[in-house]
Design a protein around this motif. Structure first.
Motif, PDB file in Angstrom:
ATOM      1  N   ASN A  95       0.878  -1.178  -0.012  1.00  0.00           N
ATOM      2  CA  ASN A  95      -0.016  -0.116  -0.089  1.00  0.00           C
ATOM      3  C   ASN A  95       0.852   1.355   0.017  1.00  0.00           C
ATOM      4  O   ASN A  95       0.252   2.417   0.108  1.00  0.00           O
ATOM      5  CB  ASN A  95      -0.716   0.200   1.115  1.00  0.00           C
ATOM      6  CG  ASN A  95      -1.895  -0.988   1.245  1.00  0.00           C
ATOM      7  OD1 ASN A  95      -2.594  -1.574   0.267  1.00  0.00           O
ATOM      8  ND2 ASN A  95      -2.235  -1.767   2.256  1.00  0.00           N
ATOM      9  N   ARG A  96       2.345   1.253  -0.036  1.00  0.00           N
ATOM     10  CA  ARG A  96       3.000   2.315   0.022  1.00  0.00           C
ATOM     11  C   ARG A  96       3.215   2.662  -1.411  1.00  0.00           C
ATOM     12  O   ARG A  96       3.660   2.062  -2.248  1.00  0.00           O
ATOM     13  CB  ARG A  96       4.335   1.928   0.714  1.00  0.00           C
ATOM     14  CG  ARG A  96       4.249   1.518   2.086  1.00  0.00           C
ATOM     15  CD  ARG A  96       5.628   2.050   2.914  1.00  0.00           C
ATOM     16  NE  ARG A  96       6.673   1.293   2.299  1.00  0.00           N
ATOM     17  CZ  ARG A  96       7.149   0.065   2.720  1.00  0.00           C
ATOM     18  NH1 ARG A  96       6.572  -0.278   3.610  1.00  0.00           N
ATOM     19  NH2 ARG A  96       8.120  -0.651   2.070  1.00  0.00           N
ATOM     20  N   PRO A  97       3.344   4.198  -1.714  1.00  0.00           N
ATOM     21  CA  PRO A  97       3.683   4.571  -3.046  1.00  0.00           C
ATOM     22  C   PRO A  97       5.302   4.594  -3.329  1.00  0.00           C
ATOM     23  O   PRO A  97       5.931   4.527  -2.441  1.00  0.00           O
ATOM     24  CB  PRO A  97       2.930   5.973  -3.050  1.00  0.00           C
ATOM     25  CG  PRO A  97       3.173   6.333  -1.514  1.00  0.00           C
ATOM     26  CD  PRO A  97       2.888   5.047  -0.984  1.00  0.00           C
ATOM     27  N   GLY A  98       5.657   4.485  -4.542  1.00  0.00           N
ATOM     28  CA  GLY A  98       7.026   4.254  -4.925  1.00  0.00           C
ATOM     29  C   GLY A  98       7.813   3.393  -4.629  1.00  0.00           C
ATOM     30  O   GLY A  98       9.040   3.386  -4.415  1.00  0.00           O
ATOM     31  N   VAL A  99       7.344   2.125  -4.219  1.00  0.00           N
ATOM     32  CA  VAL A  99       7.737   0.592  -4.190  1.00  0.00           C
ATOM     33  C   VAL A  99       8.510   0.187  -5.232  1.00  0.00           C
ATOM     34  O   VAL A  99       7.672   0.246  -6.333  1.00  0.00           O
ATOM     35  CB  VAL A  99       6.932   0.099  -3.490  1.00  0.00           C
ATOM     36  CG1 VAL A  99       7.597  -1.561  -3.642  1.00  0.00           C
ATOM     37  CG2 VAL A  99       6.449   0.348  -1.952  1.00  0.00           C
ATOM     38  N   MET A 140      -0.410 -11.819  -1.884  1.00  0.00           N
ATOM     39  CA  MET A 140       0.836 -11.951  -2.427  1.00  0.00           C
ATOM     40  C   MET A 140       0.468 -11.492  -3.926  1.00  0.00           C
ATOM     41  O   MET A 140       1.240 -10.906  -4.613  1.00  0.00           O
ATOM     42  CB  MET A 140       1.283 -13.201  -2.517  1.00  0.00           C
ATOM     43  CG  MET A 140       1.914 -13.698  -0.973  1.00  0.00           C
ATOM     44  SD  MET A 140       1.886 -15.510  -0.972  1.00  0.00           S
ATOM     45  CE  MET A 140       3.346 -15.752  -1.745  1.00  0.00           C
ATOM     46  N   ALA A 141      -0.737 -11.897  -4.567  1.00  0.00           N
ATOM     47  CA  ALA A 141      -1.095 -11.643  -6.053  1.00  0.00           C
ATOM     48  C   ALA A 141      -1.175 -10.048  -5.970  1.00  0.00           C
ATOM     49  O   ALA A 141      -0.755  -9.579  -7.081  1.00  0.00           O
ATOM     50  CB  ALA A 141      -2.500 -12.193  -6.302  1.00  0.00           C
ATOM     51  N   ARG A 142      -1.776  -9.378  -5.028  1.00  0.00           N
ATOM     52  CA  ARG A 142      -1.961  -7.849  -5.089  1.00  0.00           C
ATOM     53  C   ARG A 142      -0.294  -7.235  -5.418  1.00  0.00           C
ATOM     54  O   ARG A 142      -0.092  -6.370  -6.144  1.00  0.00           O
ATOM     55  CB  ARG A 142      -2.515  -7.115  -3.902  1.00  0.00           C
ATOM     56  CG  ARG A 142      -3.720  -7.668  -3.801  1.00  0.00           C
ATOM     57  CD  ARG A 142      -4.411  -6.866  -2.574  1.00  0.00           C
ATOM     58  NE  ARG A 142      -4.184  -5.613  -2.380  1.00  0.00           N
ATOM     59  CZ  ARG A 142      -4.026  -4.945  -1.280  1.00  0.00           C
ATOM     60  NH1 ARG A 142      -3.908  -5.580   0.119  1.00  0.00           N
ATOM     61  NH2 ARG A 142      -3.572  -3.783  -1.249  1.00  0.00           N
ATOM     62  N   GLY A 143       0.505  -7.775  -4.416  1.00  0.00           N
ATOM     63  CA  GLY A 143       1.792  -7.256  -4.475  1.00  0.00           C
ATOM     64  C   GLY A 143       2.503  -7.589  -6.143  1.00  0.00           C
ATOM     65  O   GLY A 143       3.260  -6.838  -6.507  1.00  0.00           O
ATOM     66  N   MET A 144       2.382  -8.872  -6.372  1.00  0.00           N
ATOM     67  CA  MET A 144       2.801  -9.338  -7.634  1.00  0.00           C
ATOM     68  C   MET A 144       2.341  -8.296  -8.892  1.00  0.00           C
ATOM     69  O   MET A 144       3.102  -7.866  -9.791  1.00  0.00           O
ATOM     70  CB  MET A 144       2.486 -10.676  -7.991  1.00  0.00           C
ATOM     71  CG  MET A 144       3.423 -11.663  -7.376  1.00  0.00           C
ATOM     72  SD  MET A 144       4.707 -12.029  -8.534  1.00  0.00           S
ATOM     73  CE  MET A 144       5.637 -13.078  -7.263  1.00  0.00           C
ATOM     74  N   GLU A 145       0.983  -7.803  -8.711  1.00  0.00           N
ATOM     75  CA  GLU A 145       0.468  -7.227  -9.788  1.00  0.00           C
ATOM     76  C   GLU A 145       1.049  -5.694  -9.628  1.00  0.00           C
ATOM     77  O   GLU A 145       1.312  -5.190 -10.881  1.00  0.00           O
ATOM     78  CB  GLU A 145      -1.073  -7.109  -9.812  1.00  0.00           C
ATOM     79  CG  GLU A 145      -1.509  -8.466 -10.158  1.00  0.00           C
ATOM     80  CD  GLU A 145      -3.080  -8.570  -9.982  1.00  0.00           C
ATOM     81  OE1 GLU A 145      -3.864  -7.598 -10.441  1.00  0.00           O
ATOM     82  OE2 GLU A 145      -3.514  -9.458  -9.449  1.00  0.00           O
ATOM     83  N   LYS A 146       1.217  -5.299  -8.630  1.00  0.00           N
ATOM     84  CA  LYS A 146       1.846  -4.098  -8.422  1.00  0.00           C
ATOM     85  C   LYS A 146       3.188  -4.001  -8.837  1.00  0.00           C
ATOM     86  O   LYS A 146       3.350  -2.760  -9.201  1.00  0.00           O
ATOM     87  CB  LYS A 146       1.694  -3.489  -6.629  1.00  0.00           C
ATOM     88  CG  LYS A 146       2.570  -2.230  -6.366  1.00  0.00           C
ATOM     89  CD  LYS A 146       1.980  -1.706  -5.214  1.00  0.00           C
ATOM     90  CE  LYS A 146       2.649  -0.379  -4.831  1.00  0.00           C
ATOM     91  NZ  LYS A 146       2.084   0.100  -3.354  1.00  0.00           N
ATOM     92  N   LEU A 147       3.897  -4.843  -8.859  1.00  0.00           N
ATOM     93  CA  LEU A 147       5.205  -5.132  -9.466  1.00  0.00           C
ATOM     94  C   LEU A 147       5.093  -5.485 -10.830  1.00  0.00           C
ATOM     95  O   LEU A 147       6.342  -5.409 -11.369  1.00  0.00           O
ATOM     96  CB  LEU A 147       6.199  -5.936  -8.551  1.00  0.00           C
ATOM     97  CG  LEU A 147       6.380  -5.365  -6.987  1.00  0.00           C
ATOM     98  CD1 LEU A 147       7.045  -6.373  -6.262  1.00  0.00           C
ATOM     99  CD2 LEU A 147       7.061  -4.246  -6.755  1.00  0.00           C
ATOM    100  N   GLY A 148       4.233  -5.463 -11.529  1.00  0.00           N
ATOM    101  CA  GLY A 148       4.104  -5.510 -12.911  1.00  0.00           C
ATOM    102  C   GLY A 148       3.709  -6.946 -13.361  1.00  0.00           C
ATOM    103  O   GLY A 148       3.728  -7.026 -14.511  1.00  0.00           O
ATOM    104  N   VAL A 149       3.518  -8.134 -12.586  1.00  0.00           N
ATOM    105  CA  VAL A 149       3.252  -9.387 -13.198  1.00  0.00           C
ATOM    106  C   VAL A 149       1.729  -9.187 -13.513  1.00  0.00           C
ATOM    107  O   VAL A 149       0.988  -8.892 -12.727  1.00  0.00           O
ATOM    108  CB  VAL A 149       3.611 -10.349 -12.267  1.00  0.00           C
ATOM    109  CG1 VAL A 149       3.241 -11.860 -12.889  1.00  0.00           C
ATOM    110  CG2 VAL A 149       5.089 -10.343 -11.854  1.00  0.00           C
ATOM    111  N   PRO A 150       1.371  -9.729 -14.615  1.00  0.00           N
ATOM    112  CA  PRO A 150      -0.170  -9.809 -14.927  1.00  0.00           C
ATOM    113  C   PRO A 150      -0.700 -10.755 -14.199  1.00  0.00           C
ATOM    114  O   PRO A 150      -0.192 -11.795 -14.096  1.00  0.00           O
ATOM    115  CB  PRO A 150      -0.120  -9.998 -16.832  1.00  0.00           C
ATOM    116  CG  PRO A 150       1.375 -10.863 -16.734  1.00  0.00           C
ATOM    117  CD  PRO A 150       2.356  -9.788 -15.885  1.00  0.00           C
TER     118      PRO A 150
END
Length: 253
Positions: A95-99, A140-150
């Protein structure tokens, strides 16, 4: 049987075993076995004191963590049918911006993303159950998607409650999707037991250990007792207990 197993796991943590032995010492004192009570009490305090020293905790942990080399470049690892990331660790950064990946040196999720970005596998199995609105695998899925994994590349396993069921249910998903070889991502400390369990479930494993922070280099960081060192020692002792149980099981089944 489950309660007995949970009790034995709890005793791998130094403070828990210290308290248990102190209770035995109290019983011995009540029975007027003074020498036995004294020996038990001394051993109980010495056990936790020894493992509360950071140097000792790091020594114990390194005996597990050093079994697999941490690859400096994900592209140097072989390709596989899928990446499996086991749950563990916090996800507050989601939930942090700029990660960015660079800021997540010790994250299992980030390690999985690096493998995906390097083209090591086309799919990612995220394994972690839990109760409540969101399971660990969903976070974990939310984190993966945030980092660019579809999202289309993700396979969610959210029934597991421990490493044994991580392996069991991930293997079921693997068979359903014709996955035979995986890049297994978990902490370096956890990897020996996790790898063994996945192999026992018929999965070919390439180990991708993720390092964890270590103690500082100053004298105080290495030798002054601390609650964190005690906790880290407990995690390592738990892993050894789990490996011992698997070895015994392997000989008897």
């Amino acid at each position: 049987m489950s309660l007995l197993r949970d009790a034995l796991v709890a005793l791998t943590y130094p403070l828990a075993l210290t308290l248990a032995v102190l209770l035995l010492a109290l019983l011995a004192h009540r029975l007027r076995w003074m020498r036995t009570a004294g020996v038990l009490a001394l051993a109980a305090f010495a056990w936790s004191a020894f493992w509360s020293i950071p140097h000792n905790a790091e020594w114990l942990r390194s005996s597990l963590e050093d079994r697999y080399v941490v690859a400096p470049d994900p592209a140097s690892l072989p390709k596989a049918d899928a990446i499996v990331v086991l749950g563990g660790g916090g996800y507050t950064w989601i939930n942090r911006p700029g990660v960015t990946l660079e800021k997540l040196k010790y994250s299992r999720l980030a390690a999985g993303v690096r493998l995906y970005d390097a083209g090591r596998a086309p799919r990612v199995i995220l394994s972690g159950g839990g109760e409540g609105v969101r399971t660990e695998a969903c976070n974990m899925a939310r984190g993966m998607e945030k980092l660019g994994v579809p999202h289309s590349a993700l396979l969610i396993e959210e029934r597991s409650t421990d490493t044994t069921t991580n392996a069991k249910y991930s293997a079921q998903i693997a068979r359903e999707h014709d996955i035979h070889r995986v890049l297994l991502v978990t902490s370096a400390l956890h990897m020996p037991r996790a790898s063994l369990l996945f192999r026992r479930n018929g999965i070919q494993v390439v180990e991708v250990p993720v390092p964890e922070p270590t103690a500082g280099e100053s004298w105080a960081d290495r030798w002054l007792p601390s609650p964190r060192a005690l906790w880290k020692s407990g995690r390592a002792l738990k892993e050894y207990a789990g490996l011992l149980a698997l070895c015994v099981e392997g000989k008897t089944t």
